[in-house]
Design a protein around this motif. Structure first.
Motif, PDB file in Angstrom:
ATOM      1  N   UNK A   1       0.795  -1.167   0.111  1.00 24.46           N
ATOM      2  CA  UNK A   1      -0.077  -0.212  -0.008  1.00 24.46           C
ATOM      3  C   UNK A   1       0.653   1.317   0.025  1.00 24.46           C
ATOM      4  N   UNK A   2       2.208   1.223   1.035  1.00 22.56           N
ATOM      5  CA  UNK A   2       3.061   2.414   0.622  1.00 22.56           C
ATOM      6  C   UNK A   2       3.895   2.837  -0.852  1.00 22.56           C
ATOM      7  N   UNK A   3       3.725   1.472  -1.322  1.00 24.65           N
ATOM      8  CA  UNK A   3       4.478   1.417  -2.934  1.00 24.65           C
ATOM      9  C   UNK A   3       3.845   2.200  -3.759  1.00 24.65           C
ATOM     10  N   UNK A   4       2.094   1.380  -3.755  1.00 21.84           N
ATOM     11  CA  UNK A   4       0.674   1.889  -4.677  1.00 21.84           C
ATOM     12  C   UNK A   4       0.664   3.640  -4.537  1.00 21.84           C
ATOM     13  N   UNK A   5       1.203   3.606  -2.992  1.00 20.21           N
ATOM     14  CA  UNK A   5       0.262   5.770  -2.755  1.00 20.21           C
ATOM     15  C   UNK A   5       1.596   6.162  -3.615  1.00 20.21           C
ATOM     16  N   UNK A   6       2.636   5.820  -4.014  1.00 17.69           N
ATOM     17  CA  UNK A   6       3.676   6.829  -4.879  1.00 17.69           C
ATOM     18  C   UNK A   6       5.233   6.998  -3.542  1.00 17.69           C
ATOM     19  N   UNK A   7       5.288   6.161  -3.072  1.00 20.59           N
ATOM     20  CA  UNK A   7       6.304   6.114  -2.362  1.00 20.59           C
ATOM     21  C   UNK A   7       8.093   5.624  -3.124  1.00 20.59           C
ATOM     22  N   UNK A   8       8.444   6.291  -3.761  1.00 19.39           N
ATOM     23  CA  UNK A   8       9.184   5.413  -4.232  1.00 19.39           C
ATOM     24  C   UNK A   8      10.878   5.127  -3.433  1.00 19.39           C
ATOM     25  N   UNK A   9      10.611   6.459  -2.440  1.00 18.86           N
ATOM     26  CA  UNK A   9      11.883   6.594  -1.654  1.00 18.86           C
ATOM     27  C   UNK A   9      12.363   5.079  -1.312  1.00 18.86           C
ATOM     28  N   UNK A  10      13.414   4.358  -1.388  1.00 18.24           N
ATOM     29  CA  UNK A  10      13.433   3.245  -0.249  1.00 18.24           C
ATOM     30  C   UNK A  10      13.947   3.557   1.131  1.00 18.24           C
ATOM     31  N   UNK A  11      14.247   3.954   1.748  1.00 22.05           N
ATOM     32  CA  UNK A  11      14.254   4.633   2.837  1.00 22.05           C
ATOM     33  C   UNK A  11      13.376   5.047   3.567  1.00 22.05           C
ATOM     34  N   UNK A  12      12.293   5.356   3.006  1.00 25.28           N
ATOM     35  CA  UNK A  12      11.438   6.743   3.168  1.00 25.28           C
ATOM     36  C   UNK A  12      10.242   5.527   3.706  1.00 25.28           C
ATOM     37  N   UNK A  13      10.116   4.549   2.356  1.00 22.36           N
ATOM     38  CA  UNK A  13       9.556   3.214   2.291  1.00 22.36           C
ATOM     39  C   UNK A  13       9.956   1.967   3.452  1.00 22.36           C
TER      40      UNK A  13
END
Length: 209
Positions: free
Chosen positions: A15-27
């Motif tokens: 869901x985090x990835x689907x939300x548009x977050x691409x930064x691995x550290x932030x994920x």
């Protein structure tokens, strides 16, 4: 504290990835934050589905991608400031040159065509800067917003290049201007004012609540 199994952790990460977050550290940081929040709620007797939805609403009420945008802005504050300065200064020069060129043409003063051409060249450069900046946030916007961006960019190019062609008496200048104005009037402007309207309605609702 109750531990989430791998299946539920993967569900949260997806869901985090689907939300548009691409930064691995932030994920990873968001994943840890969500998991801790959900695990604490599970200890109070809440079921996973309820805790899952409450966690996303409580931690990121305005959407997950907003966190990445804020992080990007903080990390690139200087670059963002320089880019905005370039955009505003270029826009000012564009308006100045085109309006001055129109005045020169109206008064039949020499140099009118050159001033107008410089103005339209600045329109092209401003459009390229704005379009390239919009591409960085392409995935976070709706299809209607992206359509507005693309049609606005193409319309600006067609009108500017067409106007320059016309002033130099080159072929297809008129056709380019007509195509650009049609894109501007039939697609870009309706979407632009629709988004302004939606934004005003949203702001009014927030204030009334």
């Amino acid at each position: 504290m109750e531990q989430l199994n791998d299946e539920r952790v993967i569900l949260i990460l997806n869901r985090i990835v689907a939300g548009g977050v691409t930064d691995t550290g932030l994920q990873n940081g968001l994943l840890d934050h969500y998991c801790c929040f959900i695990e604490e709620m599970l200890l109070t007797g809440a079921d996973f589905e309820s805790a899952y939805e409450i966690a996303f609403q409580a931690i990121t009420p305005n959407g997950i991608y907003e966190i990445q945008e804020e992080l990007y802005f903080i990390s690139n504050y200087k670059q963002q400031t320089i880019m905005k300065l370039a955009i505003y200064f270029s826009s000012f020069l564009t308006a100045f040159c085109i309006s001055t060129g129109i005045m020169f043409k109206t008064m039949h003063w020499p140099g009118a065509s050159i001033v107008v051409q410089i103005g339209f060249l600045l329109v092209i450069s401003s459009a390229i800067i704005l379009f390239s900046n919009s591409l960085k946030h392409w995935k976070s916007h709706t299809a209607a917003y992206n359509t507005r961006v693309v049609t606005g960019f193409i319309a600006a190019l067609l009108i500017s290049v067409g106007a320059i062609f016309k002033s130099l008496h080159l072929a297809t200048g008129g056709e380019q201007v007509v195509a650009g104005v049609l894109l501007l009037n039939l697609i870009f402007l309706p979407l632009f004012f629709y988004h302004l309207y939606r934004g005003a309605i949203t702001n009014t609702s927030k204030i009334s609540n």
